[in-house]
Design a protein around this motif. Structure first.
Motif, mmCIF file in Angstrom:
data_model
loop_
_atom_site.group_PDB
_atom_site.id
_atom_site.type_symbol
_atom_site.label_atom_id
_atom_site.label_comp_id
_atom_site.label_asym_id
_atom_site.label_seq_id
_atom_site.Cartn_x
_atom_site.Cartn_y
_atom_site.Cartn_z
ATOM 1 N N GLN A 127 6.442 9.577 12.786
ATOM 2 C CA GLN A 127 7.422 9.868 11.743
ATOM 3 C C GLN A 127 8.320 11.040 12.133
ATOM 4 O OE1 GLN A 127 4.437 10.267 8.603
ATOM 5 N NE2 GLN A 127 5.463 8.647 7.453
ATOM 6 N N LEU A 128 7.746 12.053 12.769
ATOM 7 C CA LEU A 128 8.565 13.175 13.225
ATOM 8 C C LEU A 128 9.668 12.680 14.151
ATOM 9 C CD1 LEU A 128 9.028 16.287 13.466
ATOM 10 C CD2 LEU A 128 7.569 16.190 15.493
ATOM 11 N N ASP A 171 -5.202 17.977 16.387
ATOM 12 C CA ASP A 171 -4.720 19.196 17.025
ATOM 13 C C ASP A 171 -3.488 19.777 16.346
ATOM 14 O OD1 ASP A 171 -6.726 19.015 18.923
ATOM 15 O OD2 ASP A 171 -5.506 17.787 20.271
ATOM 16 N N VAL A 172 -2.684 18.928 15.702
ATOM 17 C CA VAL A 172 -1.442 19.405 15.103
ATOM 18 C C VAL A 172 -1.026 18.464 13.974
ATOM 19 C CG1 VAL A 172 -0.071 18.149 16.821
ATOM 20 C CG2 VAL A 172 0.967 20.053 15.575
ATOM 21 N N ALA A 173 -0.446 19.045 12.931
ATOM 22 C CA ALA A 173 0.163 18.279 11.846
ATOM 23 C C ALA A 173 1.638 18.648 11.793
ATOM 24 C CB ALA A 173 -0.509 18.596 10.514
ATOM 25 N N TYR A 174 2.464 17.722 11.314
ATOM 26 C CA TYR A 174 3.906 17.953 11.251
ATOM 27 C C TYR A 174 4.380 17.804 9.807
ATOM 28 C CZ TYR A 174 3.424 16.903 16.247
ATOM 29 O OH TYR A 174 3.025 16.890 17.560
ATOM 30 N N ALA A 175 5.544 18.393 9.524
ATOM 31 C CA ALA A 175 6.102 18.273 8.176
ATOM 32 C C ALA A 175 7.614 18.431 8.221
ATOM 33 C CB ALA A 175 5.500 19.322 7.246
ATOM 34 N N ALA A 372 5.095 -9.691 -3.201
ATOM 35 C CA ALA A 372 4.831 -11.072 -2.799
ATOM 36 C C ALA A 372 6.110 -11.900 -2.778
ATOM 37 C CB ALA A 372 3.810 -11.698 -3.751
ATOM 38 N N ALA A 373 6.985 -11.707 -3.768
ATOM 39 C CA ALA A 373 8.206 -12.512 -3.865
ATOM 40 C C ALA A 373 9.186 -12.214 -2.740
ATOM 41 C CB ALA A 373 8.875 -12.274 -5.221
ATOM 42 N N THR A 374 9.234 -10.970 -2.297
ATOM 43 C CA THR A 374 10.213 -10.576 -1.280
ATOM 44 C C THR A 374 9.632 -10.521 0.127
ATOM 45 O OG1 THR A 374 9.718 -8.223 -1.626
ATOM 46 C CG2 THR A 374 11.487 -9.196 -2.961
ATOM 47 N N GLY A 375 8.299 -10.523 0.234
ATOM 48 C CA GLY A 375 7.682 -10.376 1.550
ATOM 49 C C GLY A 375 7.860 -8.989 2.129
ATOM 50 N N ALA A 376 8.100 -8.003 1.266
ATOM 51 C CA ALA A 376 8.331 -6.635 1.735
ATOM 52 C C ALA A 376 7.077 -6.072 2.393
ATOM 53 C CB ALA A 376 8.769 -5.748 0.572
ATOM 54 N N GLN A 377 7.288 -5.288 3.432
ATOM 55 C CA GLN A 377 6.200 -4.649 4.162
ATOM 56 C C GLN A 377 6.157 -3.161 3.827
ATOM 57 O OE1 GLN A 377 4.003 -6.393 6.327
ATOM 58 N NE2 GLN A 377 5.027 -8.106 5.289
ATOM 59 N N CYS A 378 4.953 -2.613 3.781
ATOM 60 C CA CYS A 378 4.776 -1.195 3.471
ATOM 61 C C CYS A 378 4.926 -0.373 4.749
ATOM 62 C CB CYS A 378 3.404 -0.958 2.852
ATOM 63 S SG CYS A 378 3.167 0.726 2.259
ATOM 64 N N HIS A 379 5.914 0.513 4.773
ATOM 65 C CA HIS A 379 6.172 1.349 5.942
ATOM 66 C C HIS A 379 5.699 2.781 5.748
ATOM 67 C CE1 HIS A 379 8.708 -1.579 8.138
ATOM 68 N NE2 HIS A 379 8.923 -2.042 6.917
ATOM 69 N N ASP A 380 5.405 3.143 4.525
ATOM 70 C CA ASP A 380 4.990 4.492 4.174
ATOM 71 C C ASP A 380 4.392 4.368 2.778
ATOM 72 O OD1 ASP A 380 5.489 7.504 5.080
ATOM 73 O OD2 ASP A 380 5.907 7.440 2.945
ATOM 74 N N ARG A 381 3.604 5.308 2.374
ATOM 75 C CA ARG A 381 2.971 5.214 1.061
ATOM 76 C C ARG A 381 4.023 4.988 -0.028
ATOM 77 N NH1 ARG A 381 0.436 9.808 -2.418
ATOM 78 N NH2 ARG A 381 -1.010 8.676 -3.778
ATOM 79 N N GLY A 382 3.956 3.834 -0.696
ATOM 80 C CA GLY A 382 4.880 3.498 -1.767
ATOM 81 C C GLY A 382 6.220 2.952 -1.325
ATOM 82 N N VAL A 383 6.480 2.904 -0.024
ATOM 83 C CA VAL A 383 7.790 2.496 0.495
ATOM 84 C C VAL A 383 7.686 1.086 1.073
ATOM 85 C CG1 VAL A 383 9.616 3.024 2.147
ATOM 86 C CG2 VAL A 383 8.414 4.885 0.970
#
Length: 405
Positions: A127-128, A171-175, A372-383
């Motif tokens: 994501q970074l 070892d490391v987290a990003y934000a 289900a109707a759109t076939g949308a895929q989850c790319h991030d929590r809630g997105v």
């Protein structure tokens, strides 16, 4: 540092030397001896090898704190009750069936976003890389004030939204950190409008489940969470930062956003450049990374002297015309966030971009039926995103979300 400044914090019946974090939102406590809850983390030249991070709401008193440099964020508040304290509220926050509880609602309502509030979104290395190349703030995020005590990769795991926890190592987290342009850009993921998020099956989501209480799922922390309104992208403000939190518990600023140049300026020195080694496709030696002509789903527009210009949020100063020359960076008289909305197969969507007659769309109110109707895929929590044929989309329109000045 604490020995020189004289800062002392009372916690758990004892007083410890401390260092202030995020303007007093949290403290790092130090001890010469082992104490329950403290971890071994010796520093060169220090006789205090044990440390612990605590939120300001956990401490009993602060002695020798510096004078506040800006207005503090509103803390979580709860109604006074003879028997119901923090443990009771935390228990409620973890129960989806308690989402409508009036006590919990009162506590959650006390955490507010105002213009200029510092917001953060925890990121994976992948994501970074995306944000350096032009992604915009979107989805679940938090007030920096509420998560200031979560300073290590292990501690920030609870805030991850990508479903990749464990793949990056510890070892490391990003934000990503930015200032909120206006409260209208944020929603609490609770109530009827977001009920669909709580009903999504584990196979259809990324990251932890959404409880519907407005709080992060956690057995130890009480952290209010937010989402960008309609899960839409927000324009990147000037001077947003990408930061890293290595295991040492320090904050390392990696990049700052240069609005006029549309790119990220590397700020990290040689000592910490190894923190970028795990970021795919990014050279630690590259001093400036332009986002180039990446398609943007939103931007700010402002008026000055009767004309409309692209604008930028440069808070806490305000909003101004986006211009390369300083002389043309006039403060705008009105400002709005412009985005494109549409509907497809009964689902309300944000339009992210258009390519060859197809629209990349993101669901504004995801639930099992629209996914289900759109076939949308989850790319991030809630997105949830998908491609929609342009000819099938209805109610396609450009909307301006106005900010009061």
């Amino acid at each position: 540092m604490s020995d020189r400044t004289g800062l002392r914090v009372a916690y758990g019946g004892a007083v410890y030397p401390a260092e202030e974090i995020v303007r007093g939102a949290a403290y790092e406590l130090f001890s010469a001896d082992e104490v329950a809850g403290f971890e071994w983390s010796p520093r060169p030249g220090s006789a205090l090898p044990w440390r612990r991070f605590v939120h300001v709401t956990e401490v009993d008193a602060v002695h020798g704190a510096p004078e506040a440099s800006e207005e503090p964020e509103a803390p979580l508040m709860m109604p006074v009750h003879r028997e119901r304290g923090w443990a009771y509220v935390h228990q409620l926050s973890q129960r989806p069936d308690a989402a409508g509880d009036p006590v919990l609602a009162a506590v959650r309502g006390s955490a507010v976003v105002r213009r200029g509030t510092r917001m953060v979104k925890m990121l994976s290395a992948r994501q970074l890389a995306g944000y350096v190349r032009g992604w915009l703030p979107h989805g679940f995020c938090y007030r920096e004030h509420d998560v200031a005590h979560l300073r290590t990769p292990a501690a920030t795991t609870v805030l991850r939204t990508d479903g990749e926890t464990g793949r990056d190592g510890m070892d490391v987290a990003y934000a990503l950190r930015w200032r909120a342009a206006d409260p209208v850009d944020y929603e609490v993921p609770a109530g009827e409008a977001h009920l669909g998020l709580t009903a999504l099956a584990p196979r259809d989501r990324a990251g932890p489940p959404v409880l519907g209480t407005g709080f992060v799922p956690s057995s130890t922390h009480l952290v209010p969470e937010f989402v960008t309104r309609d899960f839409a992208d927000l324009p990147m403000p000037a001077n947003a930062t990408l930061v890293a939190y290595p295991a040492e518990g320090v904050e390392v600023v990696l990049y700052t956003y240069q609005a006029e140049q549309r790119g990220w300026l590397r700020m990290v020195g040689p000592q910490w450049r190894h923190l970028l080694a795990a970021v795919p496709g990014l050279s630690p030696d590259q001093e400036y990374v332009p986002t180039g002509d990446v398609a943007r789903s939103t931007h700010l527009v402002g008026t000055y002297g009767g004309n409309e210009y692209e604008a930028v949020a440069d808070l806490p100063g305000g909003f101004r015309v986006l211009a390369m020359t300083r002389a043309a960076r006039y403060p705008v008289e009105t400002v709005a966030r412009r985005l494109r909305l549409a509907e497809w197969r009964g689902a309300a969507c944000v339009v992210l971009r258009e390519e060859a007659g197809w629209l990349r769309v993101r669901l504004r109110r995801p639930d099992p039926d629209t996914v289900a109707a759109t076939g949308a895929q989850c790319h991030d929590r809630g997105v949830y995103e998908t491609w929609a044929p342009g000819a099938e989309v209805t109610d396609d329109r450009v909307v301006d979300v106005r900010y009061p000045l």
